[in-house]
Scaffold this motif. Sequence first.
Motif, short mmCIF file in Angstrom:
data_model
loop_
_atom_site.label_atom_id
_atom_site.label_comp_id
_atom_site.label_asym_id
_atom_site.label_seq_id
_atom_site.Cartn_x
_atom_site.Cartn_y
_atom_site.Cartn_z
N PRO A 160 0.71 -1.24 -0.10
CA PRO A 160 -0.02 0.13 -0.10
C PRO A 160 0.96 1.37 0.07
O PRO A 160 0.29 2.31 -0.42
CB PRO A 160 -0.81 -0.05 1.29
CG PRO A 160 -0.15 -1.27 2.01
CD PRO A 160 0.74 -2.21 1.13
N ASN A 161 2.02 1.24 0.58
CA ASN A 161 2.70 2.52 0.71
C ASN A 161 3.75 2.70 -0.45
O ASN A 161 4.70 3.37 -0.45
CB ASN A 161 3.52 2.47 2.08
CG ASN A 161 4.23 1.39 2.42
OD1 ASN A 161 4.49 0.40 1.81
ND2 ASN A 161 5.29 1.84 3.21
N ILE A 162 3.85 1.50 -1.59
CA ILE A 162 4.62 1.80 -2.44
C ILE A 162 4.01 1.36 -3.71
O ILE A 162 3.69 0.43 -4.44
CB ILE A 162 5.91 0.45 -2.35
CG1 ILE A 162 6.52 0.70 -1.32
CG2 ILE A 162 6.74 0.99 -3.77
CD1 ILE A 162 7.71 -0.35 -0.94
N PRO A 163 3.11 2.48 -4.24
CA PRO A 163 2.27 2.21 -5.30
C PRO A 163 2.91 1.44 -6.54
O PRO A 163 3.80 1.79 -7.00
CB PRO A 163 1.88 3.49 -5.92
CG PRO A 163 2.12 4.38 -4.50
CD PRO A 163 3.06 4.02 -4.02
N GLY A 164 2.05 0.67 -7.19
CA GLY A 164 2.42 -0.11 -8.55
C GLY A 164 3.36 -1.55 -8.04
O GLY A 164 3.87 -2.19 -8.77
N LYS A 165 3.83 -1.63 -6.74
CA LYS A 165 4.57 -2.68 -6.31
C LYS A 165 3.71 -3.87 -5.45
O LYS A 165 2.77 -3.53 -4.95
CB LYS A 165 5.80 -2.47 -5.22
CG LYS A 165 6.83 -1.68 -6.21
CD LYS A 165 7.28 -2.34 -7.20
CE LYS A 165 8.61 -1.76 -7.69
NZ LYS A 165 9.23 -2.31 -8.78
N SER A 166 4.06 -4.91 -5.65
CA SER A 166 3.39 -6.25 -4.85
C SER A 166 4.45 -6.97 -4.32
O SER A 166 5.58 -7.06 -4.63
CB SER A 166 2.36 -7.02 -5.83
OG SER A 166 1.30 -6.20 -6.42
N LEU A 167 3.94 -7.58 -3.22
CA LEU A 167 4.99 -8.67 -2.61
C LEU A 167 4.21 -10.09 -2.98
O LEU A 167 3.08 -10.17 -2.70
CB LEU A 167 4.85 -8.29 -0.91
CG LEU A 167 5.60 -9.44 -0.28
CD1 LEU A 167 7.40 -8.84 -0.51
CD2 LEU A 167 5.49 -9.25 1.21
N VAL A 168 4.89 -10.98 -3.32
CA VAL A 168 4.49 -12.27 -3.66
C VAL A 168 5.44 -13.38 -3.30
O VAL A 168 6.75 -13.26 -3.52
CB VAL A 168 4.25 -12.60 -5.20
CG1 VAL A 168 3.96 -13.93 -5.68
CG2 VAL A 168 3.52 -11.65 -5.95
N ALA A 169 5.03 -14.23 -2.34
CA ALA A 169 5.80 -15.39 -1.85
C ALA A 169 5.47 -16.56 -2.24
O ALA A 169 4.09 -16.86 -2.37
CB ALA A 169 5.94 -15.29 -0.44
N VAL A 170 6.25 -17.57 -2.80
CA VAL A 170 5.71 -18.71 -3.17
C VAL A 170 6.90 -19.90 -2.59
O VAL A 170 8.07 -19.55 -2.28
CB VAL A 170 5.89 -18.98 -4.67
CG1 VAL A 170 5.06 -18.35 -5.52
CG2 VAL A 170 7.37 -18.70 -5.20
#
Length: 138
Positions: A40-50
């Motif tokens: 939410p505080n870094i627009p355009g970025k996601s965290l994905v863990a696999v």
Amino acid sequence: MKLQRILLSLLAATGIAFSSVAAAHGAGDTVKPNFSKEIPNIPGKSLVAVEVFYPPGGASLPHTHARSSFIYAYVVSGSIASKVNDEPERVYKAGESFFENPGSRHPVSRNASKTRPAKLLAVFVVDTADQELTINDN
């Protein structure tokens, strides 16, 4: 295929296709989503863990990651042989970690044991718009 459809729906919220994460893994390997969320505080970025489960002797195909993806990899159990870019191949044991810079090539990622399984947690910080996180080098 049923597992892949379930995983696709789990990652749909971020717009990242699960098939793009699992594309480089061999038939005996299992890739399971662990977490996926827009930051939410870094627009355009996601965290994905696999989670990547390697059977004894299992290996991923040589691959490259999305140009935007910074990856933190943590060996949960067993031991993983890894080679990133032109660095030397190294074996990481449970409790050890490594990283991959955006756009890195990953020519070697395999279970270092032919008799015991191994598990890796891969955490991607990636552009939310990226649809392909893993591209086979073949």
